[in-house]
Scaffold this motif. Structure first.
Motif, PDB file in Angstrom:
ATOM      1  N   PHE A  27      -3.997  11.549  -0.548  1.00 31.05           N
ATOM      2  CA  PHE A  27      -5.310  10.925  -0.726  1.00 31.05           C
ATOM      3  C   PHE A  27      -5.369  10.160  -2.047  1.00 31.05           C
ATOM      4  CE2 PHE A  27      -9.721  10.995  -2.244  1.00 31.05           C
ATOM      5  CZ  PHE A  27     -10.296  10.217  -1.249  1.00 31.05           C
ATOM      6  N   ALA A  28      -4.846  10.758  -3.103  1.00 27.17           N
ATOM      7  CA  ALA A  28      -4.888  10.106  -4.416  1.00 27.17           C
ATOM      8  C   ALA A  28      -4.133   8.780  -4.406  1.00 27.17           C
ATOM      9  CB  ALA A  28      -4.315  11.034  -5.479  1.00 27.17           C
ATOM     10  N   THR A  29      -3.007   8.732  -3.691  1.00 29.44           N
ATOM     11  CA  THR A  29      -2.246   7.488  -3.649  1.00 29.44           C
ATOM     12  C   THR A  29      -2.812   6.486  -2.655  1.00 29.44           C
ATOM     13  OG1 THR A  29      -0.664   8.359  -2.021  1.00 29.44           O
ATOM     14  CG2 THR A  29      -0.097   8.614  -4.369  1.00 29.44           C
ATOM     15  N   SER A  30      -3.822   6.883  -1.876  1.00 26.15           N
ATOM     16  CA  SER A  30      -4.371   5.969  -0.869  1.00 26.15           C
ATOM     17  C   SER A  30      -5.757   5.433  -1.212  1.00 26.15           C
ATOM     18  CB  SER A  30      -4.422   6.673   0.493  1.00 26.15           C
ATOM     19  OG  SER A  30      -5.395   7.690   0.484  1.00 26.15           O
ATOM     20  N   ILE A  31      -6.256   5.743  -2.389  1.00 27.63           N
ATOM     21  CA  ILE A  31      -7.571   5.243  -2.785  1.00 27.63           C
ATOM     22  C   ILE A  31      -7.586   3.713  -2.761  1.00 27.63           C
ATOM     23  CG2 ILE A  31      -9.222   5.087  -4.695  1.00 27.63           C
ATOM     24  CD1 ILE A  31      -9.319   7.765  -3.349  1.00 27.63           C
ATOM     25  N   ASP A  32      -6.497   3.095  -3.192  1.00 23.29           N
ATOM     26  CA  ASP A  32      -6.453   1.634  -3.177  1.00 23.29           C
ATOM     27  C   ASP A  32      -6.514   1.082  -1.755  1.00 23.29           C
ATOM     28  OD1 ASP A  32      -3.933   2.660  -2.640  1.00 23.29           O
ATOM     29  OD2 ASP A  32      -2.850   1.136  -3.772  1.00 23.29           O
TER      30      ASP A  32
ATOM     31  N   ALA B  45     -15.635  -0.239  -8.053  1.00 24.85           N
ATOM     32  CA  ALA B  45     -15.864   0.076  -9.457  1.00 24.85           C
ATOM     33  C   ALA B  45     -15.207   1.386  -9.886  1.00 24.85           C
ATOM     34  CB  ALA B  45     -17.365   0.141  -9.735  1.00 24.85           C
ATOM     35  N   TRP B  46     -15.023   2.303  -8.961  1.00 24.89           N
ATOM     36  CA  TRP B  46     -14.537   3.628  -9.327  1.00 24.89           C
ATOM     37  C   TRP B  46     -13.189   4.007  -8.739  1.00 24.89           C
ATOM     38  CZ3 TRP B  46     -16.833   6.039 -13.166  1.00 24.89           C
ATOM     39  CH2 TRP B  46     -18.134   5.662 -13.485  1.00 24.89           C
ATOM     40  N   ASP B  47     -12.579   3.191  -7.867  1.00 28.06           N
ATOM     41  CA  ASP B  47     -11.350   3.605  -7.195  1.00 28.06           C
ATOM     42  C   ASP B  47     -10.227   3.924  -8.165  1.00 28.06           C
ATOM     43  OD1 ASP B  47     -10.814   0.959  -7.925  1.00 28.06           O
ATOM     44  OD2 ASP B  47      -9.778   0.499  -6.053  1.00 28.06           O
ATOM     45  N   HIS B  48     -10.095   3.147  -9.225  1.00 24.11           N
ATOM     46  CA  HIS B  48      -9.033   3.380 -10.199  1.00 24.11           C
ATOM     47  C   HIS B  48      -9.259   4.674 -10.988  1.00 24.11           C
ATOM     48  CE1 HIS B  48     -12.156   0.833 -11.918  1.00 24.11           C
ATOM     49  NE2 HIS B  48     -11.874   1.349 -13.100  1.00 24.11           N
ATOM     50  N   TRP B  49     -10.511   5.019 -11.269  1.00 27.40           N
ATOM     51  CA  TRP B  49     -10.797   6.271 -11.969  1.00 27.40           C
ATOM     52  C   TRP B  49     -10.534   7.473 -11.066  1.00 27.40           C
ATOM     53  CZ3 TRP B  49     -11.018   6.565 -16.939  1.00 27.40           C
ATOM     54  CH2 TRP B  49     -11.409   5.457 -17.689  1.00 27.40           C
ATOM     55  N   ILE B  50     -10.925   7.357  -9.802  1.00 25.15           N
ATOM     56  CA  ILE B  50     -10.671   8.447  -8.850  1.00 25.15           C
ATOM     57  C   ILE B  50      -9.176   8.676  -8.703  1.00 25.15           C
ATOM     58  CG2 ILE B  50     -10.883   9.162  -6.435  1.00 25.15           C
ATOM     59  CD1 ILE B  50     -13.561   7.533  -6.410  1.00 25.15           C
ATOM     60  N   ALA B  51      -8.414   7.580  -8.516  1.00 26.96           N
ATOM     61  CA  ALA B  51      -6.960   7.700  -8.380  1.00 26.96           C
ATOM     62  C   ALA B  51      -6.342   8.294  -9.640  1.00 26.96           C
ATOM     63  CB  ALA B  51      -6.339   6.337  -8.073  1.00 26.96           C
TER      64      ALA B  51
ATOM     65  N   GLU C  72      11.190  18.450   6.580  1.00 23.10           N
ATOM     66  CA  GLU C  72      10.173  18.446   5.520  1.00 23.10           C
ATOM     67  C   GLU C  72       9.840  17.026   5.091  1.00 23.10           C
ATOM     68  OE1 GLU C  72       7.357  19.718   2.701  1.00 23.10           O
ATOM     69  OE2 GLU C  72       8.136  20.561   4.550  1.00 23.10           O
ATOM     70  N   ALA C  73      10.843  16.163   5.038  1.00 24.08           N
ATOM     71  CA  ALA C  73      10.595  14.763   4.690  1.00 24.08           C
ATOM     72  C   ALA C  73       9.710  14.098   5.746  1.00 24.08           C
ATOM     73  CB  ALA C  73      11.915  14.011   4.552  1.00 24.08           C
ATOM     74  N   LEU C  74       9.976  14.374   7.015  1.00 22.16           N
ATOM     75  CA  LEU C  74       9.154  13.808   8.096  1.00 22.16           C
ATOM     76  C   LEU C  74       7.743  14.373   8.058  1.00 22.16           C
ATOM     77  CD1 LEU C  74      11.813  13.838  10.940  1.00 22.16           C
ATOM     78  CD2 LEU C  74      10.812  11.819   9.872  1.00 22.16           C
ATOM     79  N   ARG C  75       7.616  15.663   7.775  1.00 16.79           N
ATOM     80  CA  ARG C  75       6.289  16.292   7.654  1.00 16.79           C
ATOM     81  C   ARG C  75       5.498  15.640   6.523  1.00 16.79           C
ATOM     82  NH1 ARG C  75       4.933  20.548   4.107  1.00 16.79           N
ATOM     83  NH2 ARG C  75       2.993  21.569   4.662  1.00 16.79           N
ATOM     84  N   THR C  76       6.135  15.488   5.370  1.00 14.69           N
ATOM     85  CA  THR C  76       5.480  14.855   4.231  1.00 14.69           C
ATOM     86  C   THR C  76       5.108  13.417   4.559  1.00 14.69           C
ATOM     87  OG1 THR C  76       6.763  16.277   2.744  1.00 14.69           O
ATOM     88  CG2 THR C  76       5.718  14.338   1.766  1.00 14.69           C
ATOM     89  N   GLY C  77       6.033  12.693   5.186  1.00 12.24           N
ATOM     90  CA  GLY C  77       5.752  11.310   5.585  1.00 12.24           C
ATOM     91  C   GLY C  77       4.591  11.218   6.550  1.00 12.24           C
ATOM     92  N   ALA C  78       4.510  12.151   7.482  1.00 13.33           N
ATOM     93  CA  ALA C  78       3.415  12.143   8.458  1.00 13.33           C
ATOM     94  C   ALA C  78       2.068  12.416   7.776  1.00 13.33           C
ATOM     95  CB  ALA C  78       3.677  13.180   9.554  1.00 13.33           C
ATOM     96  N   ILE C  79       2.033  13.364   6.862  1.00 14.91           N
ATOM     97  CA  ILE C  79       0.782  13.677   6.163  1.00 14.91           C
ATOM     98  C   ILE C  79       0.321  12.474   5.352  1.00 14.91           C
ATOM     99  CG2 ILE C  79      -0.252  15.099   4.334  1.00 14.91           C
ATOM    100  CD1 ILE C  79       1.570  17.421   5.387  1.00 14.91           C
ATOM    101  N   PHE C  80       1.223  11.913   4.568  1.00 11.28           N
ATOM    102  CA  PHE C  80       0.876  10.732   3.770  1.00 11.28           C
ATOM    103  C   PHE C  80       0.505   9.551   4.674  1.00 11.28           C
ATOM    104  CE2 PHE C  80       2.520  13.030   0.274  1.00 11.28           C
ATOM    105  CZ  PHE C  80       2.300  12.331  -0.901  1.00 11.28           C
TER     106      PHE C  80
ATOM    107  N   MET D 177       0.817  -1.215   0.000  1.00 11.60           N
ATOM    108  CA  MET D 177       0.000   0.000   0.000  1.00 11.60           C
ATOM    109  C   MET D 177       0.851   1.266   0.000  1.00 11.60           C
ATOM    110  SD  MET D 177      -3.252  -0.760  -0.098  1.00 11.60           S
ATOM    111  CE  MET D 177      -2.692  -1.864  -1.374  1.00 11.60           C
ATOM    112  N   SER D 178       2.109   1.173   0.400  1.00  7.24           N
ATOM    113  CA  SER D 178       2.957   2.364   0.501  1.00  7.24           C
ATOM    114  C   SER D 178       3.815   2.613  -0.737  1.00  7.24           C
ATOM    115  CB  SER D 178       3.857   2.265   1.735  1.00  7.24           C
ATOM    116  OG  SER D 178       4.805   1.226   1.585  1.00  7.24           O
ATOM    117  N   THR D 179       3.829   1.691  -1.692  1.00  5.20           N
ATOM    118  CA  THR D 179       4.754   1.845  -2.821  1.00  5.20           C
ATOM    119  C   THR D 179       4.398   3.005  -3.739  1.00  5.20           C
ATOM    120  OG1 THR D 179       3.523   0.162  -4.045  1.00  5.20           O
ATOM    121  CG2 THR D 179       5.484  -0.571  -2.836  1.00  5.20           C
ATOM    122  N   ASP D 180       3.113   3.211  -4.012  1.00  2.83           N
ATOM    123  CA  ASP D 180       2.767   4.330  -4.888  1.00  2.83           C
ATOM    124  C   ASP D 180       3.003   5.668  -4.187  1.00  2.83           C
ATOM    125  OD1 ASP D 180       0.645   3.784  -3.193  1.00  2.83           O
ATOM    126  OD2 ASP D 180      -0.903   4.054  -4.699  1.00  2.83           O
TER     127      ASP D 180
END
Length: 190
Positions: A114-119, A67-73, A35-43, A13-16
């Protein structure tokens, strides 16, 4: 789920998010660990919350989300990617390193997260059908994403010095490619 399957799911789940983070790191002016830690925390927080949201949707929404997760992502990642490419093309050719931002806005990071976590949301919906305690799974996904994204931003720092002027374009292409890959995988699996 046992520890090994939970760890494998969390890593998958974390690769994308990792790939997106590399792009985010290349677009910054020498990102620091803060900044890397901040970004990591948000994601990581977003990636941990989406399987919980999927779990909550449960049986009622399984067909809609699946049915729609891939389109949303694809739309979210593709749109963000195109935006980054266009922003990179608008920059003057002799881009100085100081023209790059020191950090990304919270909203841009949250949308990408959010976009990378739809899956992960779809996984949460799927786990609602089996006897799995969702809290440890969601925590593992969030932790793995936090680590992978933090490392991805710092890897992007190294790549940014190699890539040079067009780092934001590269990041946009990476985001678009992730979205297109998600869409392709889902459409060909039908």
């Amino acid at each position: 789920m046992n520890f090994l399957s939970t760890a494998a799911l969390a890593l998958a789940m974390s690769t994308d998010a990792f790939a997106a983070a590399v792009g985010k790191g290349t677009a910054l002016q020498k990102p620091r660990w803060a900044e890397a830690l901040r970004t990591g925390a948000i994601f990581g927080v977003i990636e941990a919350l989406t399987p919980l949201a999927g779990w909550a949707l449960g049986l009622a929404a399984v067909n809609t989300v699946k049915a729609w997760d891939h389109w949303i992502a694809f739309v979210l990642l593709g749109g963000l990617g195109i935006h980054m490419v266009l922003a990179g093309l608008k920059q003057e050719l002799p881009e100085a390193a100081e023209d790059k931002p020191n950090r990304h806005s919270f909203m841009r990071l949250a949308l990408t997260g959010f976009a990378t976590s739809i899956d992960a949301m779809a996984v949460g919906v799927g786990l609602a059908f089996v006897d799995v305690d969702i809290l440890p799974v969601a925590a593992a996904i969030g932790l793995a994403t936090f680590v992978m994204v933090t490392l991805g931003v710092m890897l992007g720092r190294v790549l940014g010095t190699v890539v040079g002027k067009r780092a934001e374009i590269l990041g946009g292409v990476v985001l678009f490619a992730i979205g297109a890959t998600i869409l392709y995988e889902h459409l060909t699996a039908l």
